[in-house]
Each structure stands twice: as structure tokens, then as C-alpha cells.
Motif scaffolding. Structure first.
Motif, PDB file in Angstrom:
ATOM      1  N   LEU A 236      -0.252   1.674 -10.005  1.00  0.00           N
ATOM      2  CA  LEU A 236      -1.233   0.929  -9.215  1.00  0.00           C
ATOM      3  C   LEU A 236      -1.473   1.592  -7.868  1.00  0.00           C
ATOM      4  CD1 LEU A 236      -3.012  -1.602  -8.996  1.00  0.00           C
ATOM      5  CD2 LEU A 236      -1.031  -2.816  -8.059  1.00  0.00           C
ATOM      6  N   LEU A 237      -0.420   2.104  -7.235  1.00  0.00           N
ATOM      7  CA  LEU A 237      -0.576   2.801  -5.958  1.00  0.00           C
ATOM      8  C   LEU A 237      -1.395   4.077  -6.125  1.00  0.00           C
ATOM      9  CD1 LEU A 237       3.000   2.440  -4.398  1.00  0.00           C
ATOM     10  CD2 LEU A 237       0.906   1.275  -3.690  1.00  0.00           C
ATOM     11  N   ILE A 238      -1.162   4.801  -7.229  1.00  0.00           N
ATOM     12  CA  ILE A 238      -1.928   6.026  -7.480  1.00  0.00           C
ATOM     13  C   ILE A 238      -3.408   5.700  -7.686  1.00  0.00           C
ATOM     14  CG2 ILE A 238      -2.227   7.960  -9.073  1.00  0.00           C
ATOM     15  CD1 ILE A 238       0.765   7.913  -9.561  1.00  0.00           C
ATOM     16  N   LEU A 239      -3.679   4.635  -8.427  1.00  0.00           N
ATOM     17  CA  LEU A 239      -5.066   4.220  -8.641  1.00  0.00           C
ATOM     18  C   LEU A 239      -5.713   3.777  -7.328  1.00  0.00           C
ATOM     19  CD1 LEU A 239      -4.763   2.229 -12.003  1.00  0.00           C
ATOM     20  CD2 LEU A 239      -5.758   4.497 -11.654  1.00  0.00           C
ATOM     21  N   LEU A 240      -4.941   3.080  -6.490  1.00  0.00           N
ATOM     22  CA  LEU A 240      -5.469   2.634  -5.205  1.00  0.00           C
ATOM     23  C   LEU A 240      -5.821   3.827  -4.323  1.00  0.00           C
ATOM     24  CD1 LEU A 240      -5.992   0.125  -3.408  1.00  0.00           C
ATOM     25  CD2 LEU A 240      -3.679   0.403  -2.526  1.00  0.00           C
TER      26      LEU A 240
END
Length: 426
Positions: A236-240
Motif C-alpha cells: 500500500l505504501l508503494i502504491l501511495l
């Protein structure tokens, strides 16, 4: 224990009178809760948890802020006295209508005016310099907005994760500032690889941060620590980052390249001036070590309480104090960087671009040294804790280095433009 479907619980008096009993079957433990009305008002319900140390008192913070203000104000007056006196004398000498003898003597003069043709010469490594200045501005604005969020009550003690969320959100949002600053500075240096500069600005610091964080997370997961971040949250952090931060960096860089380059008050000579060797006590490594001690002395008390909050599970709630300390830290870094830049130019050393950044960011060295001193108080013997502690401390030190270095650089840039626009150069 009590019988099934029974509303009558065994009390302490009943168990004491019955004496020891032989265990038969499963034992069910139950307890009762009695609510009593308290005289503590709702706004002070967390006071019992917030004041957990004997030093956790508002007076300690105010004394630290007063000492920090005294340091910064004293440094300001010292810089003002030195610069105003010397600059007035320099302006009077440089602007004087010289006779033929005076003109001949002026060729032998030394001072910051003699490097006017080199002072705004682009530094070595213009792409990397533009990237770290842009990233420093991003972290600078992120820290300011996060402290403001904490001031307005967003970081409540009963929602400790909100502060981390504010950090991440503000970092992603300030990607537009990083792209804008890096692009305009790179354009000022007449750089050609603008796509590469923008890509490195978007990828550089996040990749370094994520690589170290991923190693720490694997270590925590290997030892079964609850601090390990689930893999789904990492994705999720990478996508953000890829969907919000990186596009905002390119968006800011687009406007940065559209704007005009920064204008300098003097022209740059075609041939660079030779810089003489300096003694060891004026060398950059030594001045970096000494210069960082002054800003650090203005904020180390708050660092102690922040370390308590992070590593000793104490609540930190003096965010208005933290805001004052943040302002004092930035102002102190700017002041010490301006002073060093002026002394460096008076020594006819025009390589101030990198040195102003390093002098401003030198506080991070003392921050890391203090973390080593604090670590000795924790009495930790588990290898995973070493990795987590020094990993997070290094990331914090790197962030402090970038945003204080950017503040010091922009302070020196403003100072140089100011003094060189006040003289007439043939």
C-alpha cells in the motif's frame, strides 16, 4: 470461578472461607467492573499518562526554550555586529572613487568582492545538488505541516497512529515542492538532463528510505516482533508513493522548468579563480563538526523527550514547544550557514554551494552522536534491537541533514545575492 449460567460470582471472602479446593474440570475466571464518577474533567483525562517522568514538566521545556532563544539571539547579534561592521567598511572601500594610486592598490586588495566573477559559478555535481536541495525542501515543509497538525490536536494520545499518517500524507503532498525547487535550481545551473533530474528527485530519497526500512522490517519479522509491518501495508505504501508522490514531483518539476531561472546580480567569469589551501582549523570537515554543535544545543532537550516517546513508550504532548524548537533550529542553521559563507568568501573561497548545505545540515551529526549516547541507557542485548534502533536513527538523521541543509543553503543564497547586488562591479 462460577457455575455456568450463573450471575453470582465468587468473591474474595467466599474463596478465603472455603480454603484450598481440589481442581475438577475447566476453570473459568471472571471479574466485575464498577464504574465511578470522577472529578477529573474530560480535557485532563490523559494527564496521569502524560506526566510519567519526574522531568516531564512544562517548566523544563520553557527553560530549554529560553536557553535556545538566548543562544539564537546571541548568535544573531554576533553575526549582525560582524557583518554590519565589516560590510559597511567593505562597501565604503569598494564604492570609493579611487585615484590612480588607489586603483593600483585595489588590485592587491583581498576580500569577498574579488570573487564576484566566481561566486555564482555552478557547483560540481549540479544534478545531485539540485536533487538533495529539492528533497530537503520537501522534508522541511513536511516537518512543519506535521508539527502544525499536532498543534491543532490531530496527534491525540488515544490516536498515536495519526501522527505517522500525517507524516506520510504531508511527505506525499510536498512532492510538488521538491520537483519545483529541484527543477528551477537545475535550470539555473543550465543543466540539460532535466528528465533525469526529475526522476532522481522522485526516486532518490524514497528508495534509500525504503531499502533501509525493508531490511529493518525483515529483521523484526524474523524475530517475531509486533513492530513488523505487514506485507500488504508495504504494498500500500508503494502504491501511495507511485500514484501520489511521484506524479506530484513531476507536476512540480513541470512548473519549475517553465519559470525563469534564478537571476544573479553579477556575471560569471569564463575562467574559474584558483582557491588557495586553507589551514586545518578552517577546513570543511572541522567547521562542519563545530558549526553543528550550536543548533544542536538549542534543541537537544526536546530530542531527549522525543527519544523517550519513541523508545521508552512515554507520551509526548508538548507540540507547541516542539514548534518553537523547530523554528529556533531552522533559524540557527540559517544564521551559522550565513556566517560561514561570509568568512569563506572573505578568504576568497568561492566554493560555497556545497559547504553552505553541509554547514546547515551539520546538526544531524550531533543528533546521531547523541543517539549513540542515549542507546547506552537502554541496556539492550538483542541484535534485532540494534538494527531497528540505529536504522530508524540513521533515517531520522538523514532527514534532519537534508532539511536543515536546505535551509542553510537558501539562507546563504539570499545573503550572497543581497551583498553582491549592493556593489558596483565593472
Amino acid at each position: 470461578s462460577c457455575k455456568a449460567k450463573s450471575t453470582k460470582h465468587i468473591t474474595y471472602e467466599m474463596a478465603k472461607s472455603a480454603g484450598p479446593q481440589r481442581l475438577k474440570g475447566d476453570v473459568q475466571f471472571t471479574y466485575d467492573v464498577k464504574w465511578r464518577e470522577s472529578d477529573v474533567i474530560f480535557g485532563h483525562r490523559w494527564d496521569v499518562y502524560l506526566h510519567q517522568t519526574k522531568h516531564d514538566d512544562t517548566g523544563v521545556h520553557w527553560k530549554a526554550i529560553c536557553n535556545a532563544l538566548f543562544t539564537v539571539v546571541s548568535l544573531f547579534f554576533i553575526i549582525a555586529c560582524v557583518l554590519v561592521r565589516n560590510l559597511k567598511r567593505d562597501f565604503a572601500r569598494y564604492e570609493q572613487v579611487l585615484s590612480e594610486e588607489g586603483l593600483e592598490e585595489s588590485n592587491e586588495e583581498s576580500g569577498w568582492k574579488l570573487v564576484h566573477g566566481d561566486v555564482f559559478r555552478p557547483p560540481e555535481g549540479i544534478l545531485f545538488f539540485s536533487v538533495i536541495v529539492g528533497t530537503g525542501v520537501q522534508i522541511l515543509l513536511m516537518s512543519l505541516l506535521t508539527v502544525i497538525c499536532a498543534l491543532i490536536g490531530f496527534a491525540s494520545p488515544n490516536h498515536r497512529g495519526h501522527l505517522v499518517m500525517a507524516l506520510l500524507f504531508n511527505y506525499e503532498l510536498m512532492g510538488i515542492a521538491a520537483g519545483f525547487v529541484a527543477a528551477r535550481l537545475y535550470k539555473t545551473f543550465k543543466g540539460k538532463s532535466w528528465q533525469k533530474c526529475t526522476a532522481v528527485t522522485a526516486l532518490g530519497f524514497p528508495c534509500i528510505f525504503f531499502s533501509i526500512f525493508f531490511i529493518m522490517d525483515i529483521t523484526a519479522a524474523f524475530y517475531g516482533s509486533t513492530d513488523a509491518v505487514p506485507f500488504s501495508q508495504i504494498v500500500l505504501l508503494i502504491l501511495l508513493w507511485s500514484c501520489v508522490s511521484a506524479p506530484l514531483v513531476f507536476f512540480g518539476a513541470f512548473f519549475g522548468y517553465k519559470m525563469d531561472a534564478i537571476e544573479f546580480p553579477v556575471n560569471t567569469s569564463p575562467t574559474p579563480r584558483t582557491v588557495q589551501d586553507r589551514p586545518w582549523f578552517l577546513s570543511l570537515p572541522f567547521t562542519i563538526l563545530v558549526a553543528g554543535l550550536i543548533p544542536f544545543s538549542a534543541c537537544f532537550v526536546e530530542m531527549y523527550f522525543i527519544f523517550l516517546s519513541v523508545w521508552a513508550n512515554f507520551y509526548y504532548h508538548f507540540f507547541y514547544m516542539l514548534f518553537f524548537v523547530w523554528v529556533i533550529l531552522v533559524v540557527a542553521c540559517v544564521e551559522i550557514s550565513i556566517l560561514h559563507t561570509y568568512l569563506q568568501l572573505c578568504d576568497e573561497n568561492h566554493h560555497w554551494w556545497w559547504s553552505s548545505f553541509f554547514i546547515g545540515g551539520s546538526t544531524s551529526i550531533w543528533f546521531f552522536l547523541y543517539s549513540i549516547f542515549y542507546f547506552q541507557k537502554l541496556h539492550i542485548s538483542v541484535f534485532a534491537t540494534y538494527i531497528l534502533y540505529f536504522g530508524y536513527t540513521f533515517l531520522a538523521s538523514l532527514s534532519i541533514f537534508l532539511f536543515t541543509g536546505a535551509a542553510g543553503f537558501f539562507g546563504s543564497l539570499w545573503f550572497n545575492k543581497k551583498i553582491y547586488s549592493s556593489i558596483k562591479v565593472d
